[in-house]
Design a protein around this motif. Structure first.
Motif, mmCIF file in Angstrom:
data_model
loop_
_atom_site.group_PDB
_atom_site.id
_atom_site.type_symbol
_atom_site.label_atom_id
_atom_site.label_comp_id
_atom_site.label_asym_id
_atom_site.label_seq_id
_atom_site.Cartn_x
_atom_site.Cartn_y
_atom_site.Cartn_z
ATOM 1 N N ARG A 83 0.873 -1.020 0.074
ATOM 2 C CA ARG A 83 -0.073 -0.095 0.024
ATOM 3 C C ARG A 83 0.846 1.187 -0.100
ATOM 4 O O ARG A 83 2.175 1.263 0.273
ATOM 5 C CB ARG A 83 -1.087 0.023 1.065
ATOM 6 N N ILE A 84 0.210 2.269 -0.187
ATOM 7 C CA ILE A 84 0.973 3.733 -0.067
ATOM 8 C C ILE A 84 1.766 3.952 1.243
ATOM 9 O O ILE A 84 2.755 4.497 1.375
ATOM 10 C CB ILE A 84 -0.076 4.746 -0.584
ATOM 11 N N TYR A 85 1.165 3.548 2.279
ATOM 12 C CA TYR A 85 1.721 3.530 3.488
ATOM 13 C C TYR A 85 3.295 2.887 3.592
ATOM 14 O O TYR A 85 3.882 3.062 4.545
ATOM 15 C CB TYR A 85 0.898 3.171 4.894
ATOM 16 N N ASP A 86 3.259 1.905 2.641
ATOM 17 C CA ASP A 86 4.656 1.122 2.843
ATOM 18 C C ASP A 86 5.753 2.008 2.433
ATOM 19 O O ASP A 86 7.002 1.633 2.549
ATOM 20 C CB ASP A 86 4.531 -0.061 2.061
ATOM 21 N N LEU A 87 5.635 3.310 1.899
ATOM 22 C CA LEU A 87 6.580 3.998 1.441
ATOM 23 C C LEU A 87 7.344 4.263 2.628
ATOM 24 O O LEU A 87 8.643 4.952 2.349
ATOM 25 C CB LEU A 87 5.941 5.326 0.660
ATOM 26 N N GLN A 88 6.922 4.371 3.804
ATOM 27 C CA GLN A 88 7.749 4.512 5.214
ATOM 28 C C GLN A 88 8.910 3.634 5.013
ATOM 29 O O GLN A 88 10.190 4.149 5.492
ATOM 30 C CB GLN A 88 6.921 4.249 6.295
ATOM 31 N N HIS A 89 8.817 2.451 4.524
ATOM 32 C CA HIS A 89 10.062 1.574 4.472
ATOM 33 C C HIS A 89 11.156 2.004 3.650
ATOM 34 O O HIS A 89 12.318 1.963 3.794
ATOM 35 C CB HIS A 89 9.474 0.188 4.208
ATOM 36 N N LEU A 90 10.678 2.726 2.634
ATOM 37 C CA LEU A 90 11.455 3.207 1.592
ATOM 38 C C LEU A 90 12.387 4.241 2.106
ATOM 39 O O LEU A 90 13.655 4.689 1.949
ATOM 40 C CB LEU A 90 10.750 3.767 0.199
ATOM 41 N N VAL A 91 11.627 5.181 2.973
ATOM 42 C CA VAL A 91 12.262 6.445 3.842
ATOM 43 C C VAL A 91 13.470 5.934 4.593
ATOM 44 O O VAL A 91 14.475 6.551 4.640
ATOM 45 C CB VAL A 91 11.170 7.184 4.363
ATOM 46 N N VAL A 92 13.058 4.744 5.494
ATOM 47 C CA VAL A 92 13.892 4.256 6.247
ATOM 48 C C VAL A 92 15.170 3.529 5.661
ATOM 49 O O VAL A 92 16.343 3.977 5.947
ATOM 50 C CB VAL A 92 13.382 3.409 7.250
#
Length: 479
Positions: A83-92
């Motif tokens: 989902r779109i919220y999984d972009l947090q893992h890309l930020v980390v």
């Protein structure tokens, strides 16, 4: 006809005991047999299966993973619906790669560290703790590796901005005023929150939330805390400003990269105890000109916001701690007041973003995480008594309706059928006439967004009541 109706006796208002539904036999009132009533726990499991069919679903939401088999997480990743919220893992991942890139060349050490991190993320027994806290580890790596950013890539250091804002907004330099008069007792009082609480409380709050808050609260806290700190360090690197100790030592002279930091008021603590706890570490700080925003203030505020949300009865204590550490940062000459406001702002934004959608709702009739049978996520309106932790004592929020809803776990007061029964003069109050007063509502997943205080009263759909007996005696239901 109207004159004839006026002569007839008017129906008498029915009185319901305020301690409902404990005083009512809901088994007789509910026309649906008990075995056919779907519980909220079952609906939550079905919703979880529907949203993520490939993931294993446990009947016990408090159960912890104990498996070391990395294939389980590999299978879950292959079947996961991104989902779109999984972009947090890309930020980390991006912050981690940037930090490793600017670190001195050590390929074997960096490769070994990445292998260890990969194993921690793939083993279920460790990933359940390490994955939510990964933003915090990324922040720590980001913070300590920022010292290796070359000066030619760094922006200008601002010396006059914060003192000018301090005088414009507050009419004086509050940090210089508070640090003008010192005393060993005041030094110790300031050292406790600034030198001890700042470093220990994140772990202490995480442990308290893990044991006594709703399951899933600690991961949300860890992610919000980590991303807030990463944002704070990024602002400090893009907008470097000198702290109050620099103004006291060098005036408004231009600052340059490579200058040493200063422990400021914490040097008196080292002298008092005869131990080098802060002098060396602050002199060689990775970000000596990271005055704005204050992460000491930001950490304290986000900790207080999460704790007061889960334990509202101790809200005053959390507010006192925030004021305490804010005073300490200015007394020890480490931050201006505007720095504290900036840190509080980014931490408040992180908290409310997490609370709106991901933070589990506390159930104040539960003491520990192991008493929870279901968890609901996201924010919803709360009554005053529930907001301050008194909802389970009186259940007043249960009577505050906002619109029509129906999560099948409540009954509607004053429904149309109750008015019809009263207009017929049926006021016997027997079990046969009671369904006219209370009628079940249609199940609806949005019910909890309309009715306030349901959790403290317990699962009244199943005839259970967890709250204490009310001090009031009755509720009047009138037409």
């Amino acid at each position: 006809m109207q004159e004839f109706a006026a002569v007839l006796p008017q129906p008498k208002a029915k009185l319901l005991p305020f301690a409902w539904p404990a005083a009512l036999n809901l088994e007789k009132l509910n026309p649906i047999p008990h075995k056919y009533r779907p519980s909220r726990k079952t609906r939550m499991r079905l919703q979880k299966i529907k949203s993520n069919p490939g993931a294993p679903v446990s009947d016990d939401i408090t159960r912890l993973q104990t498996s070391f088999n990395v294939l389980e997480n590999v299978t879950a990743l292959r079947q996961r619906r991104w989902r779109i919220y999984d972009l947090q893992h890309l930020v980390v991942f991006g912050v981690t790669m940037f930090s490793l890139f600017i670190l001195p060349s050590a390929p074997l050490i960096k490769t070994g560290a990445m292998v260890v991190v990969g194993l921690l993320l793939l083993m279920p027994i460790t990933s359940q703790f390490f994955l939510p806290s990964l933003p915090i580890w990324a922040y720590l790596l980001y913070f300590f590796s920022s010292r290796f950013i070359a000066p030619e890539y760094r922006p200008h250091i601002w010396v006059k901005v914060l003192p000018a804002l301090e005088n414009v907004l507050y009419g004086a330099n509050l940090s210089n005023i508070l640090s003008a008069h010192t005393h060993p007792i005041l030094d110790v009082l300031a050292w406790i929150p600034y030198g001890i609480g700042h470093f220990a409380l994140p772990a202490i709050c995480s442990a308290i939330l893990f044991i006594f808050a709703a399951p899933g609260t600690t991961p949300v806290f860890a992610r919000a805390f980590g991303f807030m700190c990463m944002l704070g360090v990024t602002i400090q690197l893009i907008f470097p400003c000198t702290p109050p100790w620099y103004e006291k030592a060098n005036g408004l002279a231009p600052a340059r990269y490579g200058m040493e930091g200063s422990p400021a008021g914490l040097a008196r603590i080292d002298e008092l105890f005869g131990v080098d706890m802060y002098t060396t570490s602050f002199t060689t700080a990775p970000v000596p000109f990271g005055a704005f925003p204050s992460l000491h203030a930001g950490n304290a505020v986000i900790e207080a916001l999460f704790m007061q949300y889960c334990f509202p009865r101790f809200r005053t204590f959390f507010v006192v701690y925030v004021v305490w550490i804010w005073w300490a940062t200015m007394y020890l000459n480490h931050h201006y007041a505007i720095d504290l406001v900036g840190g509080a702002l980014i931490s408040t934004i992180a908290y409310y973003l997490a609370r709106t959608k991901w933070l589990p709702r506390p159930q104040f009739d539960k003491t520990t995480r192991w008493e929870y049978e279901y968890v609901e996520y996201g924010d919803r309106p709360r009554s005053v008594d529930e907001e301050y932790g008194y909802g389970y004592a009186y259940g007043l929020g249960l009577l505050e309706r906002r619109g029509r809803g129906g999560d099948s776990d409540e009954w509607t007061l004053g429904s149309s059928s109750s008015f019809e029964s009263m207009s017929r003069g049926d006021t016997s109050g027997s079990a046969s006439s009671t369904p006219g007063i209370l009628s079940p509502t249609t199940p609806d997943d949005d019910f909890r967004h309309h009715i306030v205080g349901l959790t403290p009263m317990g699962d009244v759909w199943n005839g259970e009541r967890v709250g204490l007996e009310s001090e009031l005696s009755e509720v009047v239901v009138v037409r």
